[in-house]
Scaffold this motif. Structure first.
Motif, PDB file in Angstrom:
ATOM      1  N   LYS A   6     -69.134   6.095  24.779  1.00 21.50           N
ATOM      2  CA  LYS A   6     -68.252   4.803  25.388  1.00 21.50           C
ATOM      3  C   LYS A   6     -68.344   3.327  24.370  1.00 21.50           C
ATOM      4  N   ARG A 106     -60.197  -1.340  29.038  1.00 16.59           N
ATOM      5  CA  ARG A 106     -60.732  -0.693  28.243  1.00 16.59           C
ATOM      6  C   ARG A 106     -60.574   0.324  29.329  1.00 16.59           C
ATOM      7  N   TRP A 111     -60.960   8.212  26.447  1.00 18.84           N
ATOM      8  CA  TRP A 111     -61.565   6.933  25.751  1.00 18.84           C
ATOM      9  C   TRP A 111     -61.561   7.468  23.990  1.00 18.84           C
ATOM     10  N   TYR A 114     -58.473   6.074  22.718  1.00 18.77           N
ATOM     11  CA  TYR A 114     -58.751   4.609  22.877  1.00 18.77           C
ATOM     12  C   TYR A 114     -59.403   5.001  21.509  1.00 18.77           C
ATOM     13  N   TRP A 115     -60.298   5.184  21.275  1.00 23.43           N
ATOM     14  CA  TRP A 115     -61.020   5.215  19.721  1.00 23.43           C
ATOM     15  C   TRP A 115     -60.284   5.070  18.591  1.00 23.43           C
TER      16      TRP A 115
END
Length: 301
Positions: A6, A106, A111, A114-115
């Motif tokens: 994360k 967030r 994730w 998200y990245w």
């Protein structure tokens, strides 16, 4: 997903942004000189010029300087740290803008996306990694998004903090008008959240306050409305004012490659987040996407 991954999903895009932003940029060959000169004139003469000093064929041409405060900041930063200082400042501004935007909301899952969104955002921001007044727009756009999320969690101080920021933005870069639109979108969302007529009116008063403080500029209400008329002042075509589709025929760059993927992520996120109550986020994202496909210079914003 473990904590280390994360953290990597958050810090990876920031590291890329810092590396991409640590360049002189084409502003060294284009706009930076006039920004530094005008900043020096404003600091030394204590007046914001209302005519264009740099137009050889029309020296008395009226000029609405919508970024005079940025020019003052650039001049003072250059005086203190030189050109390398300006490059480092640009790097910090762009990295901070992306970091605040990523921190604002967030995910609890996804994730990897998200990245990917962070990486694509860094690439698109680097398209205009130049020492220009728009650096303030990058930072303030992210700050507004973070402030909205803080208000949703019950914080009250961001409402007051946004007022001086809105005033500064109105004197720093012409995209302050997008900031007013962001607040309007958030007020629309709040109208469906708050209860009672008094609370709804307070939300509207806050929007009016943001508009009024944006009138605190050398040109008053005319400065507030100038973003809607600025393009009538263009005598020639500007490449960066073309749409990305038109821009594609002129020059290939990483932003044009990243844009379709980012657009798909924005549309998917807008659809997937329906029902979470964050109406403003979807309105802002879709408006930014439309502005991006209309004009290449809007891509990082």
């Amino acid at each position: 997903m473990n904590k280390a991954l994360k953290i990597a999903a958050f810090t990876g895009p920031l590291l890329l942004m810092a590396l991409l932003a640590c360049t002189p940029g084409i502003s060294f060959m284009e706009d930076l000189g006039r920004h530094l000169l005008l900043g020096q004139i404003i600091v030394e003469q204590h007046v914001v010029p209302d005519t264009n000093y740099l137009t050889y064929t029309h020296p008395d041409f009226p000029f609405v300087n919508h970024h005079w405060l940025s020019e003052v900041c650039l001049f003072l930063l250059h005086k203190a740290g030189g050109l390398n200082g300006l490059i480092l400042w640009k790097m910090l501004m762009m990295t901070a803008a992306l970091g605040i935007a990523l921190f604002a909301l967030r995910p609890s899952r996804g994730w990897g996306l998200y990245w990917l969104a962070g990486i694509l955002a860094a690439v698109m921001l680097s398209f205009r990694a130049h020492i220009r007044p728009e650096l303030f727009t990058y930072l303030f756009t992210a700050f507004y998004l973070w402030s909205f999320e803080a208000i949703r969690r019950g914080a009250k101080w961001p409402r007051w903090a946004l007022l001086p920021v809105a005033c500064f933005w109105a004197n720093a870069h012409i995209y302050f008008i997008f900031g007013i639109g962001m607040v309007a979108a958030f007020v629309i969302e709040r109208q469906s959240k708050v209860e009672g007529p008094k609370s709804k009116v307070r939300e509207l008063i806050w929007l009016v306050a943001v508009i009024l403080v944006s009138c605190i500029n050398p040109n008053g209400a005319a400065g507030l409305l100038y973003p809607f008329t600025i393009f009538t002042n263009y005598g020639i075509g500007i490449t960066e004012n073309m749409s990305p589709i038109q821009y594609w025929h002129t020059v290939l760059n990483p932003m044009l490659i990243a844009l379709p993927f980012m657009s798909g992520l924005v549309l998917w996120a807008a659809w997937a987040s329906c029902g979470d109550g964050r109406i403003a986020n979807r309105l802002i994202a879709l408006a930014a996407l439309a502005a991006t496909w209309a004009m290449a210079r809007s891509a990082p914003h």
